[in-house]
Scaffold this active site. Sequence first.
Site, mmCIF file in Angstrom:
data_model
loop_
_atom_site.group_PDB
_atom_site.id
_atom_site.type_symbol
_atom_site.label_atom_id
_atom_site.label_comp_id
_atom_site.label_asym_id
_atom_site.label_seq_id
_atom_site.Cartn_x
_atom_site.Cartn_y
_atom_site.Cartn_z
ATOM 1 N N LYS A 66 44.863 48.031 25.242
ATOM 2 C CA LYS A 66 43.790 47.950 24.238
ATOM 3 C C LYS A 66 42.866 49.175 24.217
ATOM 4 O O LYS A 66 42.258 49.475 23.198
ATOM 5 C CB LYS A 66 42.965 46.679 24.451
ATOM 6 C CG LYS A 66 43.740 45.425 24.072
ATOM 7 C CD LYS A 66 42.921 44.171 24.268
ATOM 8 C CE LYS A 66 43.744 42.960 23.850
ATOM 9 N NZ LYS A 66 43.013 41.693 24.022
ATOM 10 N N ASP A 102 38.801 40.650 18.851
ATOM 11 C CA ASP A 102 38.616 39.780 20.028
ATOM 12 C C ASP A 102 37.197 39.222 20.087
ATOM 13 O O ASP A 102 36.990 38.045 20.385
ATOM 14 C CB ASP A 102 38.860 40.568 21.320
ATOM 15 C CG ASP A 102 40.340 40.742 21.635
ATOM 16 O OD1 ASP A 102 41.151 39.939 21.160
ATOM 17 O OD2 ASP A 102 40.664 41.700 22.363
HETATM 18 P P1 ATR Z 1 43.303 43.656 28.750
HETATM 19 O O1 ATR Z 1 43.475 44.632 27.636
HETATM 20 O O2 ATR Z 1 44.074 42.378 28.503
HETATM 21 O O3 ATR Z 1 41.892 43.358 29.099
HETATM 22 P P2 ATR Z 1 43.500 45.576 30.902
HETATM 23 O O4 ATR Z 1 42.736 46.535 30.064
HETATM 24 O O5 ATR Z 1 44.700 46.040 31.645
HETATM 25 O O6 ATR Z 1 44.006 44.345 30.007
HETATM 26 O O7 ATR Z 1 42.467 44.887 31.898
HETATM 27 C C1 ATR Z 1 42.848 43.988 32.865
HETATM 28 C C2 ATR Z 1 41.602 43.499 33.617
HETATM 29 O O8 ATR Z 1 42.005 42.521 34.573
HETATM 30 C C3 ATR Z 1 40.893 44.585 34.407
HETATM 31 O O9 ATR Z 1 39.521 44.262 34.445
HETATM 32 C C4 ATR Z 1 41.530 44.440 35.793
HETATM 33 O O10 ATR Z 1 40.736 44.901 36.866
HETATM 34 P P3 ATR Z 1 40.787 46.464 37.344
HETATM 35 O O11 ATR Z 1 39.896 47.220 36.385
HETATM 36 O O12 ATR Z 1 40.280 46.441 38.730
HETATM 37 O O13 ATR Z 1 42.243 46.892 37.241
HETATM 38 C C5 ATR Z 1 41.652 42.945 35.876
HETATM 39 N N1 ATR Z 1 42.683 42.521 36.830
HETATM 40 C C6 ATR Z 1 44.017 42.668 36.709
HETATM 41 N N2 ATR Z 1 44.645 42.130 37.778
HETATM 42 C C7 ATR Z 1 43.676 41.630 38.592
HETATM 43 C C8 ATR Z 1 43.688 40.947 39.852
HETATM 44 N N3 ATR Z 1 44.815 40.660 40.494
HETATM 45 N N4 ATR Z 1 42.493 40.563 40.383
HETATM 46 C C9 ATR Z 1 41.331 40.845 39.747
HETATM 47 N N5 ATR Z 1 41.268 41.489 38.551
HETATM 48 C C10 ATR Z 1 42.410 41.878 37.979
#
Ligand code: ATR
Length: 272
Positions: A66, A102
Amino acid sequence: MESYYAVIGDPIDHSLSPLMHTAGYRALGLEAKYLRFRVSRDQLKDAAIGLRSLGFAGWNVTIPHKEAIISYLDELTPAAVAAGAVNTVKNSEGRLIGHNTDGEGFIRAVSESVSSWQGKTAVILGAGGAARGIAQALNEKGMRLIILNRTAGKAEELARLLRQNGGEVCAGKLAAGPWLSEADLVVQTTPVGLGGEPYPLSLQGIREGTLAVDIIYKPWQTPFLREAENLGCRTMNGLAMFLHQGALAWEFWRGEQAPLPAMRAALAEEKA
Ligand code: ATR
């Protein structure tokens, strides 16, 4: 001539966008198709160029693209600029316009469950693309925001953007703290729970009656929502937001109202 739409992301198998939009096309007798493509991070640029060349009229963008998609677009709507994230792209005669539905989709989904916004406190868990749209929409409603993320720097970066947009925002690392008792609304925006895995944070200490929303809609109830419910929160999964963000994308692409009842019915049938 038939129109083509799509959703791109990774993972993508769980997406109900094709089902929901196809039900809408059928209801209106439109000659249109909505496809689903798994696109990895290093394929994103080629995918955007490819969809444009193939004449796709529009596409949705989901996890994890995104924010990254913005580099490959020609123009952004004010909603996309304010959020710094795009979930909807329109191909306007070869010009790619990025939009964000969103935030407004989230507001439409929860507005019946929220009696007042101004001065209330929302805690956003996660700081990715989905969090951005939602946080900016809540900012515009006058809520105080607390952004908590696994990577604190990313929460800080989002907080800076929101403050530039006039928000009252704190940011920090995803951890328990005083926010649990301050929150009027908690929104879980990360993919954690998509596979039923436990949430990495306990909600112990959250106030009864707090509205807890998980933007995941499949599975229907995540471990995050189950814990919130056990602690006396009001809970909502991501299906209503999903419906409304899709309907708003439809309206952006086609300049006409989406057939909401048909789209809602298709999702309800899938759930049953
Ligand atoms: P989206 O567009 O769906 O929001 P994204 O931009 O990849 O997807 O964001 C994913 C979010 O989920 C991020 O805030 C990520 O945290 P990081 O910035 O630390 O990567 C969070 N996230 C993904 N896996 C996670 C996990 N196992 N535990 C905690 N947060 C997680």
